[in-house]
Design an enzyme around this catalytic site. Structure first.
Site, PDB file in Angstrom:
ATOM      1  N   ASP A   1       1.194  -1.418   0.097  1.00  0.00           N
ATOM      2  CA  ASP A   1      -0.299   0.192   0.000  1.00  0.00           C
ATOM      3  C   ASP A   1       0.919   1.094  -0.288  1.00  0.00           C
ATOM      4  OD1 ASP A   1      -2.715  -1.631   0.755  1.00  0.00           O
ATOM      5  OD2 ASP A   1      -1.647  -1.850   2.224  1.00  0.00           O
TER       6      ASP A   1
ATOM      7  N   HIS B   1      -4.993  -3.517   6.872  1.00  0.00           N
ATOM      8  CA  HIS B   1      -4.425  -3.997   4.993  1.00  0.00           C
ATOM      9  C   HIS B   1      -6.265  -4.088   4.955  1.00  0.00           C
ATOM     10  CE1 HIS B   1      -2.966  -5.202   1.471  1.00  0.00           C
ATOM     11  NE2 HIS B   1      -3.169  -6.563   1.986  1.00  0.00           N
TER      12      HIS B   1
END
Ligand code: NDP
Length: 327
Positions: free
Chosen positions: A159, A187
């Protein structure tokens, strides 16, 4: 010659594992003078495919690769591991609720936590990639009572890297020009990619992009990037996930550059008001094989509410697996 580092990879015959093993063996994770031993763990049904991975690794004749162990036995797979990268997990089946996925994978990660506790090096460092990664890391840590919970982390580096890529595109700069990017939280879709402290060539990112772009385009794009890749490729991200594993472990082992930080999901110590004991993504610096959560960053009201949302999601996930949080 340094003595070899033992790296265990679970789910090593899967898409991410296949993209990762060769990069670890070629020295990209620990540097060009550090030999490695790969211990590749799979479920029995995937052993034939794993044998193929082993053959290809042999055929690369990689000078740093001192040994390869292929097994479906966690006691062998985790034996004396210095690093354990937990990728193998059940994918979400059709019609499965998120809580079902959490419960199914919780059993796998509880067993792996116990095996790591009993067989890995006492200094082992663990990275969980298999989803739901943050809660799986929490479960593995809870089932390894002889180890410090700080030895267990989950991956939000993909990410983080996605955020660097998007900001570099938008500002027409190189990713190498960007520092202090942060991913906070889980996440998952509640993660919070935060430009509030980010610099581009030393200039605050929020002086180069509008707040509207950050809120309406940047944040949702990073949150949904996984789905965007699945739509384009027909498969989920694998090479970029493996690349992020290399980055996460390399920085943890070898350190982060002066003046910069990276995002890692680590056990919360209550920093920034996040509930203690959940595995939450923070900005961290690494040195000497240890990480430290960056302290003293200013967060506005919007940021606080985003952190809370992700914290609440993780507390909810923890509640689903409550009975697996002890040995
Ligand atoms: P992948 O290698 O593509 O993915 C493995 C795991 O990584 C999944 O949980 C996936 O989550 C997760 N993941 C985390 N971040 C990302 C990301 N950014 N992009 C993509 N995936 C991400 O799965 P495969 O099915 O190809 O391989 C899994 C392997 O694991 C198989 O070889 C299987 O045999 C093995 N396995 C091992 C188990 C065990 O050790 N007990 C149990 C089950 C499987 P998501 O599903 O959300 O994409």
């Amino acid at each position: 010659m340094k003595s070899p580092v033992r790296v265990t990879i679970t789910g090593a015959a899967g898409h991410i594992g296949y993209a990762l093993a060769f990069r670890v063996a070629s020295g990209e994770m620990f540097g060009p003078d550090q030999p490695v031993i790969l211990r590749l763990l799979e479920i029995p049904q995937a052993l034939s495919s794993l044998n193929g991975v082993g053959m290809e690794l042999e055929d690369c004749a990689l000078p740093l690769l001192h040994d390869i162990v292929l097994t479906d036995d966690p006691a062998i797979g985790f034996r004396e591991a210095d690093y354990a990268i937990l990728i193998g997990a059940k994918p979400r089946a059709k019609g499965m609720e998120r809580s079902d996925l959490i419960t199914e994978n919780a059993k796998i990660f509880a067993a792996q936590g116990r095996a790591i506790n009993d067989h890995a090096s006492p200094d082992v460092r663990v990275l969980v990639v298999g989803n739901p990664a943050n809660t799986n890391a929490l479960i593995a840590a809870a089932n390894a009572p002889d180890l410090d919970k700080r030895q267990f982390t989950a991956m939000t580096r993909l990410d983080h890297n996605r955020a660097l890529g998007q900001l570099a595109n938008k500002t027409n700069r190189l990713v190498a020009d960007i520092t202090r990017m942060t991913i906070w939280g889980n996440h998952s879709m509640t993660q919070y990619p935060d430009l509030g402290n980010c610099l581009v060539e030393g200039v605050p990112a929020l002086e180069l992009v509008t707040r509207d772009w950050a809120i309406d385009h940047f944040i949702p794009r990073i949150q949904r990037r996984g789905a965007e890749i699945i739509e384009a490729r027909g498969l989920s991200s694998a090479a970029s996930a493996a690349d992020a594993v290399v980055d996460h472990v390399r920085d943890w082992a070898l350190g982060t550059p002066e003046g910069d930080w990276v995002s890692m999901s680590v056990i919360s110590d209550g920093s920034y008001g996040v509930a203690e004991g959940i595995v939450f993504s923070f900005p961290v610096t690494c040195a000497g094989g240890e990480y430290r959560i960056v302290q003293g960053l200013e967060l506005d009201a919007l940021s606080h509410s985003r952190l809370k949302k992700s914290e609440q999601e993780l507390l909810g996930e923890r509640a689903v697996v409550e009975d697996l949080l002890g040995r």
